[in-house]
Design an enzyme around this catalytic site. Structure first.
Site, short mmCIF file in Angstrom:
data_model
loop_
_atom_site.label_atom_id
_atom_site.label_comp_id
_atom_site.label_asym_id
_atom_site.label_seq_id
_atom_site.Cartn_x
_atom_site.Cartn_y
_atom_site.Cartn_z
N SER A 299 102.42 48.79 -11.62
CA SER A 299 101.92 49.50 -12.94
C SER A 299 102.84 50.41 -13.68
O SER A 299 104.02 50.16 -13.89
CB SER A 299 100.56 50.00 -12.54
OG SER A 299 99.89 50.54 -13.74
N ASP B 74 94.95 40.54 -16.10
CA ASP B 74 95.28 41.77 -15.44
C ASP B 74 94.26 42.96 -16.24
O ASP B 74 93.66 43.55 -15.53
CB ASP B 74 96.69 42.25 -15.97
CG ASP B 74 97.09 43.58 -15.36
OD1 ASP B 74 97.59 43.71 -14.53
OD2 ASP B 74 96.86 44.57 -16.57
N HIS C 29 94.14 44.04 -12.79
CA HIS C 29 95.28 45.05 -12.52
C HIS C 29 95.09 45.88 -11.08
O HIS C 29 96.12 45.63 -10.32
CB HIS C 29 95.28 46.35 -13.56
CG HIS C 29 96.42 46.90 -13.67
ND1 HIS C 29 97.74 46.62 -14.09
CD2 HIS C 29 96.46 48.30 -13.19
CE1 HIS C 29 98.32 47.50 -13.85
NE2 HIS C 29 97.68 48.67 -13.49
#
Length: 239
Positions: free
Chosen positions: A46, A165, A220
């Site tokens: 991330s 995601d 995610h």
């Protein structure tokens, strides 16, 4: 195999601090490891992936053998999912309005503004984003050649992302792909920075050093918990 977490005191609320402040801290921690153990695989997830890209290009560390960028906004972010680390006072903004905050000196003290890439405000992005344009060598600067040389020290770059995601927008940014000015997703190999080989991605790819993985069905927060992700796109690249 030894595993180290680079805890640079930028956790939780401190993750909003400028990446230009975070990168030196993480670079120092990584040097402490590589000076003892030699070559490493650096994994950034991330926002950690765009921080890690800065470490690769800015730190002059010869021992980053492989860099795994795991669902990271590697080529920028242009969307506001609920978990994006904006300060509370920007939560009401639309994505079309965020540049008013990000593309100014004060805005660049906020981490997400360092990779906020508004394709409809190209001139302001180049002028006021102090992090991503220099990494991409989109404008001349004193460290341009060094950033490219450091990028090309990588033996392997692994880019991982997927369409489910939900946080990286566009999700293809995880593959160093992004919107053009018409908000059409332009593949990495059609990006001007790739064609011009501005920061080394084309050279690295042509010598077989870039692996791109698209994994559907992964939200995610699941990337660092999913066993299939680990077995498929992390474990094979560990030094």
């Amino acid at each position: 195999m030894k595993v180290f977490a680079l805890d640079g005191n930028f956790n939780d609320d401190l993750s909003v601090l400028s990446l230009l402040e975070q990168v030196p801290g993480f670079s120092s921690l990584l040097f402490n490891i590589t000076s003892t153990y030699g070559d490493v695989t650096l994994l950034g997830f991330s926002q950690g992936g765009i921080v890690s890209r800065g470490v690769v290009q800015m730190s002059d560390n010869d021992n980053i053998h492989t860099f795994i960028s795991l669902s990271a906004p590697g080529f920028g972010e242009y969307g506001i999912p609920p978990d994006l680390p904006f300060p509370f006072y920007t939560k009401h903004l639309t994505k079309e309005e965020v540049y008013h905050i990000c593309y100014r000196n004060l805005g660049q003290t906020i981490s997400v503004c360092n990779y906020w890439t508004d394709p409809t405000e190209r001139e302001k992005y180049l002028k006021y984003n102090y992090y991503l344009p220099p990494l991409n060598n989109e404008l001349p600067h004193a460290s341009a050649q060094r950033y490219k040389e450091n990028f090309l020290k990588l033996k392997k770059l692994v880019l991982v992302g997927g369409p489910d995601d939900g946080t990286i927008i566009p999700w293809q940014s995880a593959h160093y792909t992004f919107y053009d000015k018409n908000l059409t997703v332009l593949p990495y190999y059609n990006q001007p920075t790739y064609i011009q080989d501005s920061y080394g991605l084309r050279t690295l790819n042509e010598r077989g050093g870039v692996d791109v993985h698209m994994m559907p069905g992964v939200e995610h927060t699941q990337w660092i918990q999913n066993r299939t992700v680990y077995e498929t796109v992390i474990k094979p690249y560990l030094v």
